[in-house]
Scaffold this motif. Structure first.
Motif, short mmCIF file in Angstrom:
data_model
loop_
_atom_site.label_atom_id
_atom_site.label_comp_id
_atom_site.label_asym_id
_atom_site.label_seq_id
_atom_site.Cartn_x
_atom_site.Cartn_y
_atom_site.Cartn_z
N SER A 98 -7.81 12.04 4.45
CA SER A 98 -6.43 11.60 4.56
C SER A 98 -6.31 10.59 5.71
O SER A 98 -6.77 10.86 6.82
N TYR A 99 -5.72 9.44 5.43
CA TYR A 99 -5.55 8.39 6.42
C TYR A 99 -4.07 8.00 6.45
O TYR A 99 -3.50 7.67 5.42
N PRO A 100 -3.44 8.01 7.64
CA PRO A 100 -2.03 7.63 7.73
C PRO A 100 -1.83 6.13 7.48
O PRO A 100 -2.63 5.31 7.95
N LEU A 106 0.84 -1.19 0.00
CA LEU A 106 0.00 0.00 0.00
C LEU A 106 0.87 1.23 0.00
O LEU A 106 1.91 1.27 0.66
N LYS A 107 0.43 2.24 -0.73
CA LYS A 107 1.12 3.53 -0.75
C LYS A 107 0.05 4.60 -0.55
O LYS A 107 -0.99 4.57 -1.22
N VAL A 108 0.30 5.51 0.38
CA VAL A 108 -0.67 6.57 0.67
C VAL A 108 0.01 7.92 0.44
O VAL A 108 1.08 8.19 0.97
N THR A 109 -0.63 8.75 -0.36
CA THR A 109 -0.19 10.12 -0.59
C THR A 109 -1.41 11.01 -0.40
O THR A 109 -2.31 11.01 -1.23
N LEU A 116 -9.24 -8.76 -0.01
CA LEU A 116 -8.39 -7.85 0.76
C LEU A 116 -9.27 -6.86 1.52
O LEU A 116 -10.17 -6.26 0.94
N ARG A 117 -9.00 -6.71 2.81
CA ARG A 117 -9.72 -5.76 3.65
C ARG A 117 -8.70 -4.80 4.24
O ARG A 117 -7.74 -5.23 4.87
N ILE A 118 -8.95 -3.51 4.06
CA ILE A 118 -8.08 -2.47 4.62
C ILE A 118 -8.94 -1.58 5.51
O ILE A 118 -9.84 -0.90 5.03
N LYS A 119 -8.65 -1.63 6.81
CA LYS A 119 -9.38 -0.80 7.77
C LYS A 119 -8.53 0.45 8.01
O LYS A 119 -7.39 0.36 8.45
N CYS A 120 -9.10 1.60 7.68
CA CYS A 120 -8.40 2.88 7.79
C CYS A 120 -8.99 3.70 8.93
O CYS A 120 -10.19 3.95 8.98
N VAL A 121 -8.11 4.12 9.86
CA VAL A 121 -8.52 4.93 11.00
C VAL A 121 -7.76 6.23 10.95
O VAL A 121 -6.57 6.26 10.67
N GLN A 122 -8.45 7.36 11.22
CA GLN A 122 -7.75 8.65 11.18
C GLN A 122 -7.02 8.93 12.45
O GLN A 122 -7.18 8.40 13.47
#
Length: 173
Positions: free
Chosen positions: A152-154, A125-128, A167-173
């Motif tokens: 925006s999620y780190p 995963l890459k986050v920008t 695939l499951r991606i849980k995103c928390v701020q």
């Protein structure tokens, strides 16, 4: 520009692409029904043939999601077949685009992607800012998808799990 001569494999590829796009007529008929019910429609197909000395396997599909009320219609393609310069042709690429759903929960964002044959170890995963790029590679499969997230999620607060190619991606701020 002179037309190139088609091989029998290219003829199979062309007829496969035409039959996939013919299915869009069915989509138009179902859009009215979906608008009334607020449901989702998915269609996909595969075709194969020989071209330029190597085997081709194309996967193309789309997901149509419609909400209730004034929500927009959302059509998302997936697979490894993309339009080419000429309307009758399509380009089969090595990298597939997976089917992805995004769910906004009360305390987190959940991204679910369908990538058959993939495990957690294959995923990067890459986050920008608010752009999430999902890539997964095995010996015989490659997937890539860019998603615009609603915020925006780190990366360090993303929990990744994969079970049976889901695939499951849980995103928390």
């Amino acid at each position: 520009m002179p037309k190139k001569k088609k091989t029998s494999g290219e003829d199979n590829l062309g007829s496969g692409v035409r039959s996939l796009f013919t299915g869009l007529v069915e989509l138009i008929e179902k859009v009215g029904y979906l608008a009334e019910k607020g449901e989702e429609l998915k269609r996909s197909g595969t075709f194969s043939g020989q071209g330029q000395g190597k085997g081709l396997k194309g996967v193309y599909g789309f997901s149509v999601k419609m909400g209730l009320g004034d929500q927009d219609i959302k059509v998302e393609p997936f697979g490894n077949v993309h339009p080419a310069e000429e309307a009758e042709e399509a380009e089969v690429q090595e990298i597939r685009e997976p089917v992805v759903d995004i769910f906004e929960e009360a305390d987190h964002l959940l991204v679910v992607a369908e990538m058959p044959g993939i495990s957690s170890e294959d995923v990067s995963l890459k986050v920008t800012d608010d752009l999430l790029t999902i890539e997964a590679v095995t010996d015989d499969k490659k997937y890539r998808k860019e998603l615009l997230l609603p915020g925006s999620y780190p990366r360090e607060k993303m929990e990744v799990s994969c079970n049976n190619g889901i695939l499951r991606i849980k995103c928390v701020q």
